[in-house]
Motif scaffolding. Sequence first.
Motif, PDB file in Angstrom:
ATOM      1  N   GLU A 114      -6.209 -26.108 -55.861  1.00 23.31           N
ATOM      2  CA  GLU A 114      -7.192 -25.602 -56.820  1.00 23.31           C
ATOM      3  C   GLU A 114      -6.897 -24.165 -57.231  1.00 23.31           C
ATOM      4  O   GLU A 114      -7.451 -23.666 -58.208  1.00 23.31           O
ATOM      5  CB  GLU A 114      -8.587 -25.689 -56.203  1.00 23.31           C
ATOM      6  N   MET A 115      -6.046 -23.510 -56.460  1.00 21.89           N
ATOM      7  CA  MET A 115      -5.693 -22.130 -56.745  1.00 21.89           C
ATOM      8  C   MET A 115      -4.311 -21.871 -56.163  1.00 21.89           C
ATOM      9  O   MET A 115      -3.900 -22.536 -55.222  1.00 21.89           O
ATOM     10  CB  MET A 115      -6.688 -21.159 -56.098  1.00 21.89           C
ATOM     11  N   ASN A 116      -3.608 -20.931 -56.770  1.00 32.23           N
ATOM     12  CA  ASN A 116      -2.396 -20.437 -56.128  1.00 32.23           C
ATOM     13  C   ASN A 116      -2.412 -18.920 -56.217  1.00 32.23           C
ATOM     14  O   ASN A 116      -3.191 -18.330 -56.959  1.00 32.23           O
ATOM     15  CB  ASN A 116      -1.117 -21.057 -56.703  1.00 32.23           C
ATOM     16  N   ALA A 117      -1.589 -18.316 -55.387  1.00 31.35           N
ATOM     17  CA  ALA A 117      -1.549 -16.861 -55.338  1.00 31.35           C
ATOM     18  C   ALA A 117      -0.117 -16.418 -55.084  1.00 31.35           C
ATOM     19  O   ALA A 117       0.660 -17.132 -54.451  1.00 31.35           O
ATOM     20  CB  ALA A 117      -2.460 -16.332 -54.236  1.00 31.35           C
ATOM     21  N   LEU A 118       0.204 -15.253 -55.574  1.00 27.56           N
ATOM     22  CA  LEU A 118       1.479 -14.613 -55.288  1.00 27.56           C
ATOM     23  C   LEU A 118       1.175 -13.363 -54.474  1.00 27.56           C
ATOM     24  O   LEU A 118       0.346 -12.534 -54.866  1.00 27.56           O
ATOM     25  CB  LEU A 118       2.208 -14.224 -56.576  1.00 27.56           C
ATOM     26  N   TYR A 119       1.811 -13.252 -53.336  1.00 35.21           N
ATOM     27  CA  TYR A 119       1.662 -12.105 -52.451  1.00 35.21           C
ATOM     28  C   TYR A 119       2.952 -11.308 -52.409  1.00 35.21           C
ATOM     29  O   TYR A 119       4.037 -11.889 -52.416  1.00 35.21           O
ATOM     30  CB  TYR A 119       1.400 -12.562 -51.012  1.00 35.21           C
ATOM     31  N   ILE A 120       2.811  -9.990 -52.304  1.00 36.78           N
ATOM     32  CA  ILE A 120       3.919  -9.113 -51.955  1.00 36.78           C
ATOM     33  C   ILE A 120       3.495  -8.371 -50.699  1.00 36.78           C
ATOM     34  O   ILE A 120       2.443  -7.711 -50.673  1.00 36.78           O
ATOM     35  CB  ILE A 120       4.258  -8.115 -53.079  1.00 36.78           C
ATOM     36  N   PHE A 121       4.273  -8.543 -49.653  1.00 42.06           N
ATOM     37  CA  PHE A 121       4.029  -7.887 -48.378  1.00 42.06           C
ATOM     38  C   PHE A 121       5.028  -6.747 -48.224  1.00 42.06           C
ATOM     39  O   PHE A 121       6.192  -6.885 -48.601  1.00 42.06           O
ATOM     40  CB  PHE A 121       4.240  -8.863 -47.214  1.00 42.06           C
ATOM     41  N   ILE A 122       4.569  -5.640 -47.661  1.00 42.54           N
ATOM     42  CA  ILE A 122       5.459  -4.529 -47.347  1.00 42.54           C
ATOM     43  C   ILE A 122       5.305  -4.210 -45.857  1.00 42.54           C
ATOM     44  O   ILE A 122       4.235  -4.403 -45.283  1.00 42.54           O
ATOM     45  CB  ILE A 122       5.179  -3.282 -48.202  1.00 42.54           C
ATOM     46  N   ARG A 123       6.401  -3.732 -45.286  1.00 42.41           N
ATOM     47  CA  ARG A 123       6.349  -3.317 -43.882  1.00 42.41           C
ATOM     48  C   ARG A 123       6.238  -1.803 -43.844  1.00 42.41           C
ATOM     49  O   ARG A 123       7.065  -1.091 -44.393  1.00 42.41           O
ATOM     50  CB  ARG A 123       7.596  -3.784 -43.135  1.00 42.41           C
ATOM     51  N   ARG A 124       5.184  -1.337 -43.190  1.00 38.28           N
ATOM     52  CA  ARG A 124       4.965   0.098 -43.005  1.00 38.28           C
ATOM     53  C   ARG A 124       4.684   0.344 -41.534  1.00 38.28           C
ATOM     54  O   ARG A 124       3.848  -0.348 -40.943  1.00 38.28           O
ATOM     55  CB  ARG A 124       3.778   0.588 -43.835  1.00 38.28           C
ATOM     56  N   SER A 125       5.377   1.302 -40.977  1.00 35.25           N
ATOM     57  CA  SER A 125       5.219   1.655 -39.559  1.00 35.25           C
ATOM     58  C   SER A 125       5.353   0.419 -38.674  1.00 35.25           C
ATOM     59  O   SER A 125       4.600   0.242 -37.718  1.00 35.25           O
ATOM     60  CB  SER A 125       3.875   2.345 -39.327  1.00 35.25           C
TER      61      SER A 125
END
Length: 139
Positions: A114-125
């Motif tokens: 019913e929905m889709n999403a695009l994620y961008i993950f970043i690594r910090r510390s």
Amino acid sequence: MTQNSAATTPKTSDLNSIRAIIEDVQAGFNRNDADLMNVHLAEDAIIVNARGVRLTGRPAIDEATREGLAAGFLRDATAYYQLTDIALLAPDVITAGKNAWSTQQDFEVGNPPEMNALYIFIRRSGRWLIWRRQNTLIA
């Protein structure tokens, strides 16, 4: 997992971290717990929610999430998520797709998401965070 030539598969430990983040987002949503839902957001995150509203920065996202889960259009909603297309773009950047259904049963019987999403993950510390998220309802 679909990938282009510039992307690679993340290490198992990174995949497990990303999966755990999405599990927290799902659990937070289903329990109306904005703190759990947003615990993995970067302070400078930008998201577009399911209504198409662009929210910039953790304080604005937290406020909108609390309002939506407490008394707004999300209060009685539930969701079941499935990650797709996870790709390591750079040592500290992962992208992932997420399909969503209102119930786990809808997913299990093979109904379309019913929905889709695009994620961008970043690594910090040393920690993975949600830096960008774009939700799209499927008509």
